[in-house]
Design a protein around this motif. Structure first.
Motif, short mmCIF file in Angstrom:
data_model
loop_
_atom_site.label_atom_id
_atom_site.label_comp_id
_atom_site.label_asym_id
_atom_site.label_seq_id
_atom_site.Cartn_x
_atom_site.Cartn_y
_atom_site.Cartn_z
N GLU A 41 0.83 -1.21 0.00
CA GLU A 41 0.00 0.00 0.00
C GLU A 41 0.86 1.26 0.00
N GLN A 42 1.95 1.23 0.78
CA GLN A 42 2.86 2.40 0.78
C GLN A 42 3.48 2.60 -0.60
N GLN B 124 0.95 4.14 -2.92
CA GLN B 124 0.77 5.57 -2.72
C GLN B 124 1.94 6.37 -3.29
N GLU C 287 1.55 6.49 -7.04
CA GLU C 287 0.52 7.44 -7.45
C GLU C 287 1.04 8.88 -7.33
N GLN C 288 1.80 9.15 -6.28
CA GLN C 288 2.34 10.50 -6.12
C GLN C 288 3.32 10.84 -7.24
N PRO D 152 -5.76 11.13 -1.17
CA PRO D 152 -5.53 9.71 -0.87
C PRO D 152 -5.53 9.42 0.63
N GLU D 153 -5.04 10.36 1.42
CA GLU D 153 -4.99 10.10 2.86
C GLU D 153 -6.41 10.04 3.44
N HIS E 171 -8.12 6.90 2.30
CA HIS E 171 -7.63 5.73 3.02
C HIS E 171 -8.20 5.66 4.43
#
Length: 840
Positions: free
Chosen positions: A757-758, A761, A764-765, A794-795, A798
């Motif tokens: 998941e990290q 992210q 995506e960034q 996203p945060e 999530h």
């Protein structure tokens, strides 16, 4: 009494003789009226109304009352005064009175028996009391207002006495009442006994009259009397023409008890006598128990036909007192007038089924009559939760709009998340819902899936139900049929007290996996879990709530609202409650509404009904569109979650005995797919209740307060019951200790999934940064309006994401990894077809 005029009606052959005798009475005016009777035929016997000449000249009478005497009848000197006086009382003001009458055999609750005998009154068999009769004989005192009805010239083949009484009863609401013989001979009527025999003979030999009686459109007085003695749970069907009869035929023939069928007659294309014979020829197993009533409506415009049909049906309902009237829902005057008139009938429920839907409601014949009476009480809302997946939402709405709703008004309520995009909003605004009202709500602050679902519906009554659907669901055309059948069977039958307490909903989805085992999802076969004690295709009850298409019941959802409100507030503040479900994987889902619903059903022994058809055939399926979390080209594991939708109505053909079993005959599974009993669930819930709440367990009230009594920590480490009196002593409880065992491999998988998941992210960034670099210098400074649906958060996403779905995603990724490890050649093909790099 003063007689204003005497009218002597005779044929033209007797005119001279009649006028000669009339001139001999100087004190009273005698008017001779000439009317030749209609020629005698097989249909018009000598006793028929059509042979009565005076009916042809009745419209020439001008006085307020007319005293009609049949030939060979002699009234007592005071008979007319006696009847005239009674007709001026409140009790008999609107009744046709006489001292001689007849009772015809009852015919509405059985097949017509031409060998039955009629009863002539007065006689020595029945008591001499005032009573309604089917016809009065010999003399009739008529009001002027009634005369136009007698000139309508209908059913002229019937005997004159029957014609007068029935015409006034059916068209003027004037009953025929027999007055007991007076003790004084002067107040009685001298009637030739041969007249009674003439009617008896006509009853047996008059073919036209027999055909009229065989239609059963006019209830007899004995039919009315039987209604007060017999409380029959009967159903009445109405068919206007052959098309509607063909539609109703399979439902009528499915009944095993007597039913009544009303048709509108030969002029409308459906003759009652011919239909009666056709039922036997069609192989209808219930033909002996189908009693046909033919209204024999004349040729007229649609509004007139509709009015006459409704009046005829209402008349039969007053006698038969059926529990339900079933007819075809069409945009025709007959349906609308019938529906409007039936609104005033409190004892009979009206069921209007559209053409094409009757075949999907054959289970109506299997429902208990006490359940069928609540057909129109059920109020179902379709609740759709959506965000920014317009294609998925369109698929769901289109599938729902194609479903069969059995003529019910079903409201559609769409709830849009704050981040729903412009396409989704335009789709919802432009979508036409033709089965009821459409309402929309758009959140202004992102709340996540749990509040989106839980806050999307709150029952307005105990008859209000919700079908909860997320936008990646697709439904079968028969999902509403399954839902309504199940609701009526398990919620409204007098024998379903346990079902009303313990059943909290109806699943549309047939799961292939057990999702609450601590070690993760495992394949699930309901046939194996249920065992050999039950039919292979029997529906089953389980405690697991379904989030992929289900109907939820009002009392239980209202209780869940109260429970969740307190649970959320406690987690936000003191965290005094320690409610858990031992051994359930749902304990890992901190942001899923199902976690808390599972807590409630575990402590309450609640269960949900699940379908169990062949090959997991279901009424809903989930396309599991997770966005970026599941790689589109590598989602072979998704097939384990997709189930086939029922596209052909095989509900009854697959159910055991071709009907839903009673609640007591359904197998029950617990949260982990193990066979249990309801008493066993209750025992487990009662024992565990003492570990989570300090209050005494209270069930059957749909009130969660007894579950929300926390234990307060004592400074010595013990727990005491809140609310205890200071002097009553402390009640000590042992704090439950929960041991959680996690396999090393599973822990590694969980840790690995967090790393994935990290990395996702970060990827995506990076993609967003690369996209920003493509902007030209001028474009970067152009004013851009703020669009919440296009803002990247996203945060926040999530934080609000349902971790039950994240759990599913991890399982799918694990299953995919195992699949490609066993079939590496599939990985290359999948990556090439989807345009993904091999190392991805």
């Amino acid at each position: 009494m003063s007689i204003d005029e005497i009218a002597l009606v005779c044929p033209s052959s007797l005119r001279a003789s009649a006028e000669y005798h009339a001139r001999k009475h100087a004190t009273t005016t005698i008017r001779v009226l000439v009317a030749d009777p209609l020629p005698s035929t097989d249909d018009l016997l000598a006793t028929s109304a059509g042979r009565s000449s005076w009916l042809q000249v009745i419209d020439t009478i001008a006085s307020d009352f007319v005293f009609v005497l049949d030939e060979n009848v002699v009234p007592g000197p005071h008979y007319l005064q006696y009847i005239h006086g009674l007709m001026h009382t409140d009790e008999y003001r609107n009744a046709l009175l006489g001292s001689h009458g007849m009772l015809l055999p009852a015919s509405l609750n059985s097949k017509f028996d031409p060998a039955s005998h009629i009863l002539c009154l007065p006689n020595t068999i029945l008591p001499s009391v005032t009573q309604p009769v089917d016809l009065l004989q010999g003399a009739w005192l008529l009001r002027k207002a009634w005369l136009p009805f007698l000139a309508m010239e209908t059913d002229l083949a019937a005997p004159l006495s029957y014609y007068i009484s029935q015409t006034l009863h059916q068209h003027a609401n004037v009953p025929s009442i027999l007055i007991p013989p007076h003790s004084d001979q002067e107040y009685q009527l001298d009637l030739n006994k041969d007249q009674c025999k003439e009617v008896e003979t006509a009853y047996r030999e008059n073919g036209a009259w027999q055909q009229l009686l065989n239609r059963r459109q006019h209830p007899t007085c004995l039919d009315y009397r039987q209604t007060t003695l017999m409380q029959l749970d009967t159903v009445l069907f109405f068919a206007d023409g052959p098309e509607q009869m063909i539609e109703l035929h399979p439902l009528v023939c499915r009944y095993t008890t007597p039913v009544h069928l009303v048709v509108t007659g030969k002029e409308r294309g459906l003759d009652g006598v011919a239909l009666d014979a056709a039922l036997y020829e069609s192989g209808c197993l219930n033909a002996d128990n189908v009693i046909v009533h033919d209204l024999a409506l004349p040729v007229a415009d649609e509004l007139a036909v509709a009015s006459m049909a409704a009046q005829g049906v209402v008349r039969l309902i007053q006698v038969l007192q059926p529990q339900a009237l079933v007819h075809i829902r069409q945009d025709k005057p007959t349906f609308h007038v019938m529906d409007a008139m039936m609104q005033a009938q409190d004892t009979t429920v009206t069921i209007g089924l559209p053409i094409g839907d009757v075949r999907h409601a054959l289970w109506i014949a299997d429902l208990p009559i006490d359940a069928l009476k609540h057909w129109n009480d059920i109020d179902v809302d379709i609740v759709v939760i959506t965000d920014r997946r317009p294609h998925s939402l369109s698929r769901l709405l289109q599938s729902a709009s194609r479903a069969h709703y059995l003529g019910d008004a079903v409201n559609l309520k769409i709830h849009l998340e704050q981040s729903s995009d412009r396409v989704t909003r335009m789709l919802v605004n432009g979508f036409r819902w033709q089965h009821g009202q459409k309402t929309m709500r758009h959140r202004i602050r992102k709340g996540g899936l749990m509040p989106a679902i839980v806050e999307s519906w709150y029952p307005s009554s105990d008859h209000n139900y919700a079908v909860l659907l997320e936008d990646d669901i697709e439904v079968s055309p028969y999902y509403y049929v399954w839902a309504k059948y199940s609701i009526l069977q398990y919620r409204y039958s007098d024998a379903s007290h346990e079902a009303r307490q313990f059943m909290y909903g109806i699943s549309l989805y047939s799961p292939r996996h057990l999702e609450l085992l601590p070690q993760g999802r495992r394949p699930f076969d309901p046939v194996t879990a249920i065992g050999d004690d039950y039919d292979t295709r029997v529906p089953y009850l389980t405690q697991v709530p379904c989030s992929w298409g289900a109907v939820y019941f009002p009392e239980h959802w209202r209780e869940f609202h109260g429970y969740l409100t307190s649970r959320m507030e406690d987690l936000r503040q003191d965290q005094l409650l320690n409610i858990t479900v031992p051994g359930s994987r749902s304990e890992r889902w901190k942001k899923s509404w199902k976690k808390y619903f599972i807590e409630l059903v575990y402590l309450r022994s609640y269960v949900m009904l699940y379908p169990n058809f062949q090959m997991f055939e279901s009424f809903s399926t989930n396309h599991l569109e997770f966005g970026t979390h599941v790689k589109k080209g590598r989602s072979h594991a998704l097939d384990e979650f997709l189930v086939p939708l029922m596209q052909r109505d095989t509900i009854l053909s697959q159910l055991p005995g071709k009907q839903l079993p009673t609640f007591a005959d359904l197998p029950i599974l617990n949260l982990w797919g193990q066979r249990v009993t309801l008493d066993g669930l209750e025992k487990v819930a009662s024992n565990w209740h003492t570990n989570v709440s300090a209050c005494e367990r209270m069930t059957g009230r749909f009130d969660p307060q007894d579950l929300l009594c926390p234990f307060v920590r004592h400074r010595h480490g013990k727990k005491v019951k809140i609310g205890g009196k200071k002097n009553s002593g402390e009640i000590e409880y042992v704090e439950p200790v929960e041991y959680v065992t996690v396999a090393a491999g599973e822990a590694t998988a969980i840790e690995g999934s967090d790393n994935d998941e990290q990395q996702q992210q970060q990827q995506e960034q990076q993609e967003q940064e690369q996209e920003d670099e493509l902007w030209t210098e001028n474009e970067a400074y152009l004013p851009v309006p703020i669009d919440v649906s296009q803002m990247s958060s996203p945060e926040a996403d999530h934080q609000s994401e349902d971790d039950e779905l994240m759990d599913v995603e991890r399982d799918i990724e694990t299953l995919n990894s195992l699949y490609y490890h066993l079939h590496p050649e599939q990985l290359h093909e999948s990556s090439s077809s989807s345009g993904l790099a091999a190392e991805d």
